[in-house]
Design a protein around this motif. Structure first.
Motif: not given
Length: 69
Positions: A15-29
């Motif tokens: 969950a922490f890792s997903i939060f970090v990736l989401y915060s960095l915008g990995a789901h957009i790019h």
């Protein structure tokens, strides 16, 4: 009981890792190669750390299929 503790620790780490990736915008790019490669490597590392967490907490318990009588 150790399995439950290990699974809870893995869920927290994931969950922490997903939060970090989401915060960095990995789901957009995710279609850009510059983002896709580091994102895939980070997901692989998350999976490897999950395995380390699981086997560190449970020890050799997952390998004991039969109890010695």
């Amino acid at each position: 009981m150790k399995n439950l503790k290990a699974i809870c620790a893995m869920i927290i780490w994931t969950a922490f890792s997903i939060f970090v990736l989401y915060s960095l915008g990995a789901h957009i790019h995710y279609r850009e190669i510059i983002w896709a490669i580091p994102t895939s490597i980070s997901l692989l590392i998350v999976h490897m750390i999950n395995m380390i967490i699981y086997f560190t907490i449970t020890g050799k318990e997952p390998y004991k299929w039969f109890k010695a009588s």
